[in-house]
Design a protein around this motif. Structure first.
Motif, PDB file in Angstrom:
ATOM      1  N   ARG A   1       0.787  -1.254  -0.017  1.00  0.00           N
ATOM      2  CA  ARG A   1      -0.177   0.023  -0.055  1.00  0.00           C
ATOM      3  C   ARG A   1       0.826   1.284  -0.023  1.00  0.00           C
ATOM      4  O   ARG A   1       0.523   2.232   0.634  1.00  0.00           O
ATOM      5  CB  ARG A   1      -1.116   0.109   1.215  1.00  0.00           C
ATOM      6  CG  ARG A   1      -1.795  -1.153   1.174  1.00  0.00           C
ATOM      7  CD  ARG A   1      -2.903  -1.013   2.183  1.00  0.00           C
ATOM      8  NE  ARG A   1      -3.894  -2.266   2.273  1.00  0.00           N
ATOM      9  CZ  ARG A   1      -4.841  -2.425   1.435  1.00  0.00           C
ATOM     10  NH1 ARG A   1      -4.927  -1.668   0.678  1.00  0.00           N
ATOM     11  NH2 ARG A   1      -5.699  -3.528   1.303  1.00  0.00           N
ATOM     12  N   HIS A   2       1.917   1.280  -0.830  1.00  0.00           N
ATOM     13  CA  HIS A   2       3.065   2.578  -0.627  1.00  0.00           C
ATOM     14  C   HIS A   2       2.174   3.403  -1.423  1.00  0.00           C
ATOM     15  O   HIS A   2       2.447   4.780  -0.957  1.00  0.00           O
ATOM     16  CB  HIS A   2       3.899   2.001  -1.468  1.00  0.00           C
ATOM     17  CG  HIS A   2       5.030   1.097  -0.600  1.00  0.00           C
ATOM     18  ND1 HIS A   2       6.141   0.561  -1.110  1.00  0.00           N
ATOM     19  CD2 HIS A   2       4.839   0.558   0.792  1.00  0.00           C
ATOM     20  CE1 HIS A   2       6.739   0.149  -0.281  1.00  0.00           C
ATOM     21  NE2 HIS A   2       6.133  -0.132   0.957  1.00  0.00           N
TER      22      HIS A   2
ATOM     23  N   SER B   1      -2.385   9.653   0.665  1.00  0.00           N
ATOM     24  CA  SER B   1      -2.643  10.042   2.249  1.00  0.00           C
ATOM     25  C   SER B   1      -1.936  11.029   2.682  1.00  0.00           C
ATOM     26  O   SER B   1      -2.249  12.299   3.179  1.00  0.00           O
ATOM     27  CB  SER B   1      -2.735   8.833   3.038  1.00  0.00           C
ATOM     28  OG  SER B   1      -3.185   9.242   4.415  1.00  0.00           O
ATOM     29  N   ASP B   2      -0.564  10.936   2.517  1.00  0.00           N
ATOM     30  CA  ASP B   2       0.327  12.140   2.864  1.00  0.00           C
ATOM     31  C   ASP B   2       0.102  13.317   2.052  1.00  0.00           C
ATOM     32  O   ASP B   2       0.382  14.428   2.698  1.00  0.00           O
ATOM     33  CB  ASP B   2       1.717  11.531   2.751  1.00  0.00           C
ATOM     34  CG  ASP B   2       2.043  10.327   3.505  1.00  0.00           C
ATOM     35  OD1 ASP B   2       1.515  10.235   4.689  1.00  0.00           O
ATOM     36  OD2 ASP B   2       3.223   9.617   3.430  1.00  0.00           O
ATOM     37  N   GLN B   3      -0.180  13.466   0.892  1.00  0.00           N
ATOM     38  CA  GLN B   3      -0.120  14.470  -0.046  1.00  0.00           C
ATOM     39  C   GLN B   3      -1.739  15.067  -0.160  1.00  0.00           C
ATOM     40  O   GLN B   3      -1.562  16.259  -0.717  1.00  0.00           O
ATOM     41  CB  GLN B   3       0.361  14.417  -1.426  1.00  0.00           C
ATOM     42  CG  GLN B   3       1.747  13.594  -1.509  1.00  0.00           C
ATOM     43  CD  GLN B   3       2.853  14.870  -1.260  1.00  0.00           C
ATOM     44  OE1 GLN B   3       3.149  15.128  -0.387  1.00  0.00           O
ATOM     45  NE2 GLN B   3       2.833  15.615  -2.290  1.00  0.00           N
TER      46      GLN B   3
ATOM     47  N   ALA C   1     -12.363  10.767  -0.444  1.00  0.00           N
ATOM     48  CA  ALA C   1     -11.338  11.521  -1.267  1.00  0.00           C
ATOM     49  C   ALA C   1     -10.014  10.616  -1.573  1.00  0.00           C
ATOM     50  O   ALA C   1      -9.915  10.721  -2.748  1.00  0.00           O
ATOM     51  CB  ALA C   1     -11.028  12.883  -0.733  1.00  0.00           C
ATOM     52  N   CYS C   2      -9.594  10.198  -0.512  1.00  0.00           N
ATOM     53  CA  CYS C   2      -8.434   9.304  -0.775  1.00  0.00           C
ATOM     54  C   CYS C   2      -8.632   8.238  -1.749  1.00  0.00           C
ATOM     55  O   CYS C   2      -7.858   7.924  -2.620  1.00  0.00           O
ATOM     56  CB  CYS C   2      -7.737   9.089   0.661  1.00  0.00           C
ATOM     57  SG  CYS C   2      -6.933  10.109   1.581  1.00  0.00           S
ATOM     58  N   GLU C   3      -9.756   7.521  -1.476  1.00  0.00           N
ATOM     59  CA  GLU C   3     -10.061   6.341  -2.364  1.00  0.00           C
ATOM     60  C   GLU C   3     -10.203   6.794  -3.685  1.00  0.00           C
ATOM     61  O   GLU C   3      -9.853   5.817  -4.505  1.00  0.00           O
ATOM     62  CB  GLU C   3     -11.304   5.657  -1.699  1.00  0.00           C
ATOM     63  CG  GLU C   3     -11.666   4.292  -2.674  1.00  0.00           C
ATOM     64  CD  GLU C   3     -12.979   3.767  -1.719  1.00  0.00           C
ATOM     65  OE1 GLU C   3     -13.470   3.006  -2.596  1.00  0.00           O
ATOM     66  OE2 GLU C   3     -13.488   4.373  -0.797  1.00  0.00           O
ATOM     67  N   ALA C   4     -10.985   7.792  -3.764  1.00  0.00           N
ATOM     68  CA  ALA C   4     -11.203   8.175  -5.093  1.00  0.00           C
ATOM     69  C   ALA C   4      -9.960   8.611  -6.046  1.00  0.00           C
ATOM     70  O   ALA C   4      -9.584   8.367  -7.072  1.00  0.00           O
ATOM     71  CB  ALA C   4     -12.002   9.474  -5.048  1.00  0.00           C
ATOM     72  N   LEU C   5      -9.123   9.259  -5.163  1.00  0.00           N
ATOM     73  CA  LEU C   5      -7.784   9.464  -5.752  1.00  0.00           C
ATOM     74  C   LEU C   5      -6.741   8.424  -6.012  1.00  0.00           C
ATOM     75  O   LEU C   5      -6.034   8.422  -7.140  1.00  0.00           O
ATOM     76  CB  LEU C   5      -6.932  10.513  -4.661  1.00  0.00           C
ATOM     77  CG  LEU C   5      -5.871  11.559  -5.455  1.00  0.00           C
ATOM     78  CD1 LEU C   5      -6.308  12.072  -6.645  1.00  0.00           C
ATOM     79  CD2 LEU C   5      -5.466  12.368  -4.526  1.00  0.00           C
ATOM     80  N   LEU C   6      -6.779   7.392  -5.224  1.00  0.00           N
ATOM     81  CA  LEU C   6      -6.261   6.180  -5.455  1.00  0.00           C
ATOM     82  C   LEU C   6      -6.617   5.648  -6.695  1.00  0.00           C
ATOM     83  O   LEU C   6      -5.890   5.058  -7.528  1.00  0.00           O
ATOM     84  CB  LEU C   6      -6.370   5.234  -4.225  1.00  0.00           C
ATOM     85  CG  LEU C   6      -5.542   3.874  -4.252  1.00  0.00           C
ATOM     86  CD1 LEU C   6      -4.082   4.199  -4.295  1.00  0.00           C
ATOM     87  CD2 LEU C   6      -5.921   2.990  -3.160  1.00  0.00           C
TER      88      LEU C   6
ATOM     89  N   LEU D   1       2.986  13.969  -6.949  1.00  0.00           N
ATOM     90  CA  LEU D   1       4.440  13.981  -6.826  1.00  0.00           C
ATOM     91  C   LEU D   1       4.954  14.905  -6.101  1.00  0.00           C
ATOM     92  O   LEU D   1       6.319  14.704  -5.620  1.00  0.00           O
ATOM     93  CB  LEU D   1       4.859  13.749  -8.275  1.00  0.00           C
ATOM     94  CG  LEU D   1       4.331  12.648  -9.208  1.00  0.00           C
ATOM     95  CD1 LEU D   1       5.091  12.617 -10.516  1.00  0.00           C
ATOM     96  CD2 LEU D   1       5.211  11.334  -8.510  1.00  0.00           C
ATOM     97  N   GLY D   2       4.575  15.957  -5.867  1.00  0.00           N
ATOM     98  CA  GLY D   2       5.072  17.385  -5.125  1.00  0.00           C
ATOM     99  C   GLY D   2       5.884  18.191  -6.245  1.00  0.00           C
ATOM    100  O   GLY D   2       6.308  17.828  -7.229  1.00  0.00           O
ATOM    101  N   GLU D   3       5.634  19.465  -5.856  1.00  0.00           N
ATOM    102  CA  GLU D   3       6.180  20.535  -6.904  1.00  0.00           C
ATOM    103  C   GLU D   3       7.459  20.296  -7.349  1.00  0.00           C
ATOM    104  O   GLU D   3       7.684  20.481  -8.682  1.00  0.00           O
ATOM    105  CB  GLU D   3       5.886  21.779  -6.402  1.00  0.00           C
ATOM    106  CG  GLU D   3       5.926  23.127  -7.239  1.00  0.00           C
ATOM    107  CD  GLU D   3       4.849  23.361  -8.134  1.00  0.00           C
ATOM    108  OE1 GLU D   3       4.821  23.723  -9.148  1.00  0.00           O
ATOM    109  OE2 GLU D   3       3.726  22.474  -7.689  1.00  0.00           O
ATOM    110  N   GLU D   4       8.468  20.149  -6.492  1.00  0.00           N
ATOM    111  CA  GLU D   4       9.919  20.172  -6.925  1.00  0.00           C
ATOM    112  C   GLU D   4      10.361  18.989  -7.845  1.00  0.00           C
ATOM    113  O   GLU D   4      10.716  19.225  -8.788  1.00  0.00           O
ATOM    114  CB  GLU D   4      10.574  20.077  -5.495  1.00  0.00           C
ATOM    115  CG  GLU D   4      12.062  20.186  -5.924  1.00  0.00           C
ATOM    116  CD  GLU D   4      13.163  20.187  -4.588  1.00  0.00           C
ATOM    117  OE1 GLU D   4      14.237  20.247  -4.503  1.00  0.00           O
ATOM    118  OE2 GLU D   4      12.468  20.466  -3.377  1.00  0.00           O
ATOM    119  N   PHE D   5       9.552  17.767  -7.389  1.00  0.00           N
ATOM    120  CA  PHE D   5      10.132  16.664  -8.091  1.00  0.00           C
ATOM    121  C   PHE D   5       9.403  16.604  -9.467  1.00  0.00           C
ATOM    122  O   PHE D   5       9.987  16.163 -10.554  1.00  0.00           O
ATOM    123  CB  PHE D   5       9.680  15.259  -7.405  1.00  0.00           C
ATOM    124  CG  PHE D   5      10.168  14.222  -8.145  1.00  0.00           C
ATOM    125  CD1 PHE D   5      11.333  13.958  -8.761  1.00  0.00           C
ATOM    126  CD2 PHE D   5       9.169  12.925  -7.995  1.00  0.00           C
ATOM    127  CE1 PHE D   5      11.555  12.705  -9.304  1.00  0.00           C
ATOM    128  CE2 PHE D   5       9.514  11.880  -8.711  1.00  0.00           C
ATOM    129  CZ  PHE D   5      10.808  11.752  -9.132  1.00  0.00           C
TER     130      PHE D   5
END
Length: 215
Positions: free
Chosen positions: A21-22, A28-30, A45-50, A148-152
């Motif tokens: 579940r990575h 969940s973190d983002q 929301a997390c489930e839909a995004l997953l 993924l995050g803005e920087e990456f």
């Protein structure tokens, strides 16, 4: 291009994801940091995004296969195949670089592949006034960019832009008469009809991929 190898890798990592579940943890973190223009469901929301991100990854081989087959049908495969090879090489490189334990490690690979084709479209639009591939990945890519995050994600965007720009400047085939003739003579309606067979990526967030004559 070995699309089946990409599919097999995704299937294998999907099985690992059910154990580790990575990707679910990454989302969940983002989720609180997502771009303000992204509207998520009030519930689950997390489930839909997953589900969306899993579809986004699963769509890569179908998308590349669509580009490959459609470009063959209209006789421009030589112009498209170098970018498909880059997308495949980047996606499969993960099996050489590190052990793959979850879908989170494929998400940036999927983003690179989708953004690569999007950037080809953008460059083509600048040169000709119309897009090469009538598929709009903007919203889907925006969501994954945020995860993924803005920087990456910005680093990946720069890599994609540099790759496409360098390729189109250095490869003689993009200046050949055949390519110019395709630009001038292609039937927009026929091109869209061919592409509509592969309108297969949908999501549960109300963001759709649309095929329009304007594309």
């Amino acid at each position: 291009m070995d699309v089946q190898a990409i599919r097999n890798l995704i299937i294998r990592v999907n099985n690992l994801e059910t154990q580790n579940r990575h990707l679910e943890q990454l989302i969940s973190d983002q989720i609180e940091q997502l771009h303000r223009t992204i509207e998520l469901p009030d519930e689950h929301a997390c489930e839909a995004l997953l589900i969306f991100t899993m579809d986004y990854i699963d769509h890569v081989p179908d998308f590349l296969e669509a580009v490959n087959e459609a470009s063959r049908q209209v006789g421009i495969h030589r112009f498209i195949s170098p970018f498909l090879d880059i997308a495949e090489e980047n996606f499969m490189a993960i099996t050489k670089d590190q052990p793959v334990s979850g879908l989170d490690l494929l998400l940036d690979k999927a983003y690179f592949a989708h953004r690569l084709i999007e950037e080809v479209n953008d460059q083509y639009l600048v040169k000709t006034g119309s897009t090469l591939i009538p598929m709009n990945m903007t919203w889907a890519n925006l969501i994954v960019h945020s995860i993924l995050g803005e920087e990456f994600a910005n680093q990946l965007d720069e890599n994609v832009e540099e790759t496409v720009d360098k390729m189109m400047r250095s490869q003689a085939i993009y200046h050949e008469k055949t390519f110019r003739e395709f630009v001038q003579d292609r039937s927009a309606e026929e091109w869209i009809r061919i592409w509509s067979r592969w309108n297969c990526l949908s999501n549960n967030l109300g963001i759709e991929l649309k095929f329009t004559s304007a594309a």
